[in-house]
Design a protein around this motif. Structure first.
Motif, short mmCIF file in Angstrom:
data_model
loop_
_atom_site.label_atom_id
_atom_site.label_comp_id
_atom_site.label_asym_id
_atom_site.label_seq_id
_atom_site.Cartn_x
_atom_site.Cartn_y
_atom_site.Cartn_z
N ARG A 53 -16.04 -15.45 1.44
CA ARG A 53 -14.81 -16.60 1.41
C ARG A 53 -13.57 -15.89 0.88
N VAL A 60 -4.14 -20.00 2.07
CA VAL A 60 -4.93 -20.22 0.81
C VAL A 60 -3.71 -20.69 -0.05
N ASP A 118 -4.81 -23.85 -2.28
CA ASP A 118 -5.50 -23.65 -3.65
C ASP A 118 -4.45 -23.69 -4.79
N PHE A 178 -9.24 -23.83 5.83
CA PHE A 178 -8.99 -23.90 4.10
C PHE A 178 -8.83 -25.45 3.76
N ARG A 235 -10.61 -27.54 1.34
CA ARG A 235 -10.76 -27.08 0.08
C ARG A 235 -10.10 -28.14 -1.39
N HIS A 273 -14.70 -22.82 -3.62
CA HIS A 273 -14.72 -22.52 -2.09
C HIS A 273 -16.08 -22.24 -1.64
N ALA A 313 -16.14 -27.72 1.15
CA ALA A 313 -15.01 -26.77 1.51
C ALA A 313 -15.22 -26.30 3.01
#
Length: 370
Positions: free
Chosen positions: A203, A255, A259, A271, A274, A287, A292
């Motif tokens: 990941r 990402v 994130d 993604f 997440r 993750h 997720a």
């Protein structure tokens, strides 16, 4: 008639209008028009009409969404031995015979496994009168935008050298993200690496701190991100964000949205999950958490605006577009060349449906008026 009742009636009529439009348009939804070419010839002819710059040994195209660099890769820098990560999410569900009504996704948008840029090169050479064409820079399969072809390998090297020794932020992306980013603007340097799980595989992990030794060993890729919130849509369901970053490895810009901004890209099934909503507040999950690994789920109101049901969400493309690319010191006297590609029809359509064009800058507003 009271003001409250008028407001309720107005909302009800709007919802009915959206639902009716969905019923009428479902057979020819805008997202189903991203790939319309039946063979390489048709696709090649389309590319000849998608030229955004043609001079100084360059042939620059506005690459459409869902088309790869070659048959075996998602981009010109892809690892050709690895499987398409977008498909792995759904292959895993098929393998495990997952029967979840909320996870009946097939991929991220309508894409093509047969069409690619390499197969179009002979046609493009003939149409533009070149003996050779070389691919210098091409967005990955799930990103539309600036794609650079050159007439010589020396020009490819010249472009790469100019970009390697210039400041960061040479690539400018536009992204439609879910919700409103927790930071309206900013600049930050982030690291990315692959982390191995004994059962789930690898990941991508976002890092705000890292050891220099790991970076020197090549275990971490670093990118400097500059982002700016352009507009937010109806009821803050979605936002339009500009991201300047040169790092493409590990889908870094996607990402970053999930994130770091806590606003994943619309259509990102790799993604997007997440970020989960807890007491109306977006929050990230680990993750390696099972949640997720699920395809992205959107608010029902967003599906209504897009004229879709949750069961049709598989046709939503990943809304990332490489709008601009800077070639530093491209000309002999040291001047740079800035290349720009307008957003594709499905991207603009989404912005209109979600109310993102009302506050957006002139780049989108000009295209709405055309």
């Amino acid at each position: 008639m009271s003001a409250l009742f008028k407001s309720i009636l107005k909302d009800a009529l709007f919802v009915r209008s959206v639902v009716c439009n969905s019923c009428l348009e479902r057979g020819s939804h805008q997202y189903r028009k991203t790939i319309t070419w039946e063979n390489t010839i048709q696709f090649s002819e389309f590319l000849t009409k998608s030229v955004v710059y043609h001079d100084n040994g360059l042939l620059v195209l506005n690459k459409p969404y869902g088309v790869s660099f070659s048959r075996s890769s998602g981009s010109n820098n892809a690892d050709k031995s690895s499987l398409d990560p977008e498909e792995s999410v759904f292959n895993k569900q098929k393998k495990n015979n997952v029967k979840n009504s909320n996870s009946i996704y097939a991929t991220s948008g309508i894409v093509s496994d047969s069409l690619n840029l390499v197969d179009c090169l002979p046609y493009l050479k003939q149409q533009f009168g070149y003996n050779k064409l070389y691919i210098a820079r091409v967005p990955e399969k799930y990103v539309s935008g600036v794609a650079i072809l050159t007439t010589s390998p020396e020009l490819v090297e010249h472009i790469n050298k100019g970009r390697a020794h210039a400041p960061t932020g040479k690539d400018k992306y536009l992204a439609v993200v879910v919700g409103v980013p927790r930071y309206a603007s900013g600049t930050i340097k982030l690291g990315f690496k692959l982390e191995q799980h004994p059962k789930k595989g690898k990941r991508v992990v976002l890092l705000q701190k890292w050891a220099n030794r790991a970076y020197k060993r090549g275990e971490i890729r670093i990118g400097t991100f500059h982002h700016q919130l352009i507009s937010s849509g109806y009821n803050d369901l979605a936002s339009l964000v500009q991201i300047n970053v040169d790092l493409r490895k590990y889908h870094a810009y996607r990402v970053f949205c999930a994130d770091y901004l806590h606003s994943p890209v619309l259509g990102d099934n790799l993604f997007g999950s997440r970020v989960q909503t807890l007491m109306s507040v977006p929050t990230t999950v680990h993750h390696f958490n099972d949640v997720a690994d699920n395809p992205q789920r959107l608010p029902q109101e967003m599906y209504r605006h897009l004229g879709l049901t949750s069961g049709e969400a598989s046709i939503i493309p990943i809304h990332v577009h490489l709008e601009e690319m800077l070639l530093p010191r491209f000309f002999q006297k040291g001047q740079s060349l800035r290349l720009r590609a307008p957003v594709p029809p499905h991207f603009l359509w989404t912005c209109e449906r979600l109310g993102l064009t009302q506050q957006a800058d002139n780049r989108l507003l000009e295209q709405v008026e055309q």
